[in-house]
Scaffold this motif. Structure first.
Motif, PDB file in Angstrom:
ATOM      1  N   UNK A 153     -11.439  -5.589   0.936  1.00  0.00           N
ATOM      2  CA  UNK A 153     -10.830  -5.885   2.224  1.00  0.00           C
ATOM      3  C   UNK A 153     -11.871  -5.728   3.335  1.00  0.00           C
ATOM      4  N   UNK A 154     -12.000  -6.743   4.155  1.00  0.00           N
ATOM      5  CA  UNK A 154     -12.742  -6.609   5.404  1.00  0.00           C
ATOM      6  C   UNK A 154     -11.771  -6.910   6.541  1.00  0.00           C
ATOM      7  N   UNK A 155     -12.033  -6.315   7.701  1.00  0.00           N
ATOM      8  CA  UNK A 155     -11.117  -6.460   8.836  1.00  0.00           C
ATOM      9  C   UNK A 155     -11.946  -6.565  10.110  1.00  0.00           C
ATOM     10  N   UNK A 156     -12.037  -7.772  10.632  1.00  0.00           N
ATOM     11  CA  UNK A 156     -12.844  -7.998  11.822  1.00  0.00           C
ATOM     12  C   UNK A 156     -12.192  -9.087  12.663  1.00  0.00           C
ATOM     13  N   UNK A 157     -11.818  -8.759  13.909  1.00  0.00           N
ATOM     14  CA  UNK A 157     -11.857  -7.463  14.589  1.00  0.00           C
ATOM     15  C   UNK A 157     -10.959  -6.438  13.881  1.00  0.00           C
ATOM     16  N   UNK A 158     -11.409  -5.199  13.919  1.00  0.00           N
ATOM     17  CA  UNK A 158     -10.767  -4.168  13.116  1.00  0.00           C
ATOM     18  C   UNK A 158      -9.621  -3.490  13.853  1.00  0.00           C
ATOM     19  N   UNK A 159      -8.630  -3.136  13.074  1.00  0.00           N
ATOM     20  CA  UNK A 159      -7.567  -2.234  13.499  1.00  0.00           C
ATOM     21  C   UNK A 159      -7.818  -0.928  12.741  1.00  0.00           C
ATOM     22  N   UNK A 160      -8.076   0.189  13.412  1.00  0.00           N
ATOM     23  CA  UNK A 160      -7.798   0.476  14.825  1.00  0.00           C
ATOM     24  C   UNK A 160      -9.009   0.431  15.757  1.00  0.00           C
ATOM     25  N   UNK A 161     -10.207   0.229  15.222  1.00  0.00           N
ATOM     26  CA  UNK A 161     -11.415   0.506  16.003  1.00  0.00           C
ATOM     27  C   UNK A 161     -11.831  -0.607  16.947  1.00  0.00           C
ATOM     28  N   UNK A 162     -11.364  -1.837  16.718  1.00  0.00           N
ATOM     29  CA  UNK A 162     -11.816  -2.957  17.533  1.00  0.00           C
ATOM     30  C   UNK A 162     -13.225  -3.404  17.215  1.00  0.00           C
ATOM     31  N   UNK A 163     -13.780  -2.916  16.118  1.00  0.00           N
ATOM     32  CA  UNK A 163     -15.136  -3.285  15.731  1.00  0.00           C
ATOM     33  C   UNK A 163     -15.173  -4.716  15.200  1.00  0.00           C
ATOM     34  N   UNK A 164     -16.242  -5.429  15.530  1.00  0.00           N
ATOM     35  CA  UNK A 164     -16.441  -6.797  15.052  1.00  0.00           C
ATOM     36  C   UNK A 164     -17.646  -6.820  14.120  1.00  0.00           C
ATOM     37  N   UNK A 165     -17.458  -7.345  12.903  1.00  0.00           N
ATOM     38  CA  UNK A 165     -18.549  -7.448  11.944  1.00  0.00           C
ATOM     39  C   UNK A 165     -19.353  -8.718  12.215  1.00  0.00           C
ATOM     40  N   UNK A 166     -20.677  -8.606  12.332  1.00  0.00           N
ATOM     41  CA  UNK A 166     -21.493  -9.800  12.573  1.00  0.00           C
ATOM     42  C   UNK A 166     -21.504 -10.714  11.357  1.00  0.00           C
ATOM     43  N   UNK A 167     -21.772 -12.007  11.557  1.00  0.00           N
ATOM     44  CA  UNK A 167     -21.786 -12.953  10.426  1.00  0.00           C
ATOM     45  C   UNK A 167     -22.696 -12.521   9.281  1.00  0.00           C
ATOM     46  N   UNK A 168     -23.861 -11.929   9.609  1.00  0.00           N
ATOM     47  CA  UNK A 168     -24.788 -11.510   8.549  1.00  0.00           C
ATOM     48  C   UNK A 168     -24.152 -10.460   7.641  1.00  0.00           C
ATOM     49  N   UNK A 169     -23.392  -9.525   8.218  1.00  0.00           N
ATOM     50  CA  UNK A 169     -22.708  -8.497   7.429  1.00  0.00           C
ATOM     51  C   UNK A 169     -21.674  -9.152   6.512  1.00  0.00           C
ATOM     52  N   UNK A 170     -20.887 -10.067   7.067  1.00  0.00           N
ATOM     53  CA  UNK A 170     -19.870 -10.740   6.273  1.00  0.00           C
ATOM     54  C   UNK A 170     -20.501 -11.551   5.141  1.00  0.00           C
ATOM     55  N   UNK A 171     -21.630 -12.197   5.424  1.00  0.00           N
ATOM     56  CA  UNK A 171     -22.319 -12.972   4.380  1.00  0.00           C
ATOM     57  C   UNK A 171     -22.735 -12.075   3.213  1.00  0.00           C
ATOM     58  N   UNK A 172     -23.249 -10.884   3.525  1.00  0.00           N
ATOM     59  CA  UNK A 172     -23.666  -9.959   2.471  1.00  0.00           C
ATOM     60  C   UNK A 172     -22.482  -9.534   1.607  1.00  0.00           C
ATOM     61  N   UNK A 173     -21.325  -9.284   2.256  1.00  0.00           N
ATOM     62  CA  UNK A 173     -20.126  -8.913   1.498  1.00  0.00           C
ATOM     63  C   UNK A 173     -19.709 -10.045   0.571  1.00  0.00           C
ATOM     64  N   UNK A 174     -19.704 -11.267   1.098  1.00  0.00           N
ATOM     65  CA  UNK A 174     -19.316 -12.437   0.297  1.00  0.00           C
ATOM     66  C   UNK A 174     -20.258 -12.607  -0.887  1.00  0.00           C
ATOM     67  N   UNK A 175     -21.557 -12.520  -0.657  1.00  0.00           N
ATOM     68  CA  UNK A 175     -22.537 -12.691  -1.740  1.00  0.00           C
ATOM     69  C   UNK A 175     -22.382 -11.612  -2.810  1.00  0.00           C
ATOM     70  N   UNK A 176     -22.205 -10.351  -2.345  1.00  0.00           N
ATOM     71  CA  UNK A 176     -22.050  -9.229  -3.269  1.00  0.00           C
ATOM     72  C   UNK A 176     -20.812  -9.432  -4.139  1.00  0.00           C
ATOM     73  N   UNK A 177     -19.716  -9.826  -3.515  1.00  0.00           N
ATOM     74  CA  UNK A 177     -18.462 -10.012  -4.253  1.00  0.00           C
ATOM     75  C   UNK A 177     -18.567 -11.161  -5.250  1.00  0.00           C
ATOM     76  N   UNK A 178     -19.188 -12.250  -4.846  1.00  0.00           N
ATOM     77  CA  UNK A 178     -19.296 -13.397  -5.751  1.00  0.00           C
ATOM     78  C   UNK A 178     -20.154 -13.082  -6.968  1.00  0.00           C
ATOM     79  N   UNK A 179     -21.167 -12.257  -6.797  1.00  0.00           N
ATOM     80  CA  UNK A 179     -22.007 -11.869  -7.929  1.00  0.00           C
ATOM     81  C   UNK A 179     -21.206 -11.096  -8.969  1.00  0.00           C
TER      82      UNK A 179
END
Length: 365
Positions: free
Chosen positions: A153-179
């Motif tokens: 699970x990723x959550x961006x913008x996040x509840x409760x923190x309001x944090x936004x994950x940059x595209x590069x972070x999301x790309x790494x998660x996607x690549x890691x999961x696909x592997x």
């Protein structure tokens, strides 16, 4: 065995004593806890609901042709998802999908669901309902060589923190999961509420490299269009995964009522009302943030979404009690994970008058 015994305490029940204190304020409570919308449902949405009231037959689990088309138009505009083939499916609000997704994907005791360290509690609840194990992690490195991770699970913008994950972070998660053959589910319910940065959807080719394989994005109309009472949400992404969700949901009777589907079409196509609501929240955010900071609070992250993640160097329950004494009810950060124990979540979902009242009480404290 009682299933409820395997779940954490329902968090909002724990807030009742503080709510009673806040309700005793002479000028009434300012409830900034749950984050339920208070502004009117857009007129076009109400009209669409009334127009579809005479629907005696069974609705389609997959959604009407009109709704599926409206969802695809919206994810193209808001998420940059211009894929010729994208799976879309209406859900009974987003919480239902979040709580049921691990089970719908067939996860069990040998599988791990990864959730953020501080996050929406229902991610953990969904894993427990499926009998899966939970890992809290904000870094792929902390997961090590894990091969039993089946859902992230990723959550961006996040509840409760309001944090936004940059595209590069999301790309790494996607690549890691696909592997590893894992599914990435992205909770994007606050995607259109970026204040200081522009959030990016996992459906954007800039994140997924032009492929939807293994990806699901969860969206809701509760906050965007004030439809929390309608229970109107949807999931979009990998057509094979969405097709599997549809096949299971048909058997379970998990269907959005047809009048609600008609209302969703109107809401998704009504950008003017969504922009008006966003403007309301921006103004309330400015008033509350200024008042909190002048009262000695610090605000972490909170660059997007409908909450301010605030603290004043004490246990979150002490802060809850302090604010309840001012007639202001907020949510303790411990509801969202052990690392949230010094923060409180302050929602922007109150009327202008109540927001102003909270600011006045903070100024006079």
């Amino acid at each position: 065995m009682r299933v409820s015994a395997t779940l954490p305490d329902f968090p909002w029940d724990l807030l009742e004593p503080a709510k009673a204190v806040a309700a005793g304020h002479p000028d009434g409570i300012v409830d900034l806890s749950v984050g339920t919308p208070v502004d009117p449902v857009p007129a076009a949405v109400q009209s669409a609901l009334r127009g579809a009231a005479d629907t005696p037959g069974y609705p389609l689990t997959a959604g009407t042709v009109e709704l599926r088309s409206a969802i695809r138009r919206w994810v193209a505009r808001a998420c940059g998802a211009t894929f010729a083939e994208i799976g879309v499916l209406p859900t009974i609000g987003s919480k239902e999908l979040v709580a049921g997704l691990p089970a719908l994907l067939g996860l069990g005791s040998s599988d791990v669901v990864v959730i953020p360290p501080v996050c929406y509690p229902t991610y953990e609840v969904g894993a427990r309902l499926a009998g899966a194990r939970v890992m809290r992690a904000d870094s792929l490195l902390s997961l090590g060589p894990a091969t039993d991770v089946k859902l992230i699970w990723v959550n961006s913008p996040a509840n409760p923190t309001g944090r936004v994950l940059p595209p590069a972070h999301l790309r790494k998660v996607v690549d890691w999961a696909r592997e590893r053959g894992a599914v990435v589910a992205s909770d994007e319910c606050y995607l259109t509420l970026g204040w200081e940065v522009e959030p990016t959807s996992i459906l954007s080719p800039s994140v997924n490299g032009g492929s939807l394989d293994g990806l699901l994005a969860v969206h809701s109309l509760s906050k965007r269009s004030n439809l929390a009472g309608y229970r109107a949400g949807f999931v979009a992404g990998d057509p094979a995964l969405v097709g599997e969700l549809l096949a299971v949901r048909k058997h379970a009777g998990m269907i959005v009522p047809e009048p609600i589907q008609a209302a969703m079409v109107a809401a998704l196509d009504d950008e003017a009302s969504a922009t008006e609501q966003r403007t309301r929240y921006a103004a309330r955010r400015g008033v509350l943030r200024d008042a909190l900071e002048k009262a000695g609070f610090a605000v972490s992250h909170s660059e997007a979404g409908l909450y301010l993640w605030a603290f004043r160097d004490e246990d979150c329950w002490s802060t809850v009690e302090y604010l309840a004494g001012l007639g202001i009810l907020v949510a303790p950060g411990s509801f969202y994970g052990p690392t949230g124990e010094q923060h409180v979540r302050v929602a922007l979902t109150a009327t202008d008058e109540r927001i102003a009242a909270a600011a006045e009480r903070l100024a006079g404290a």
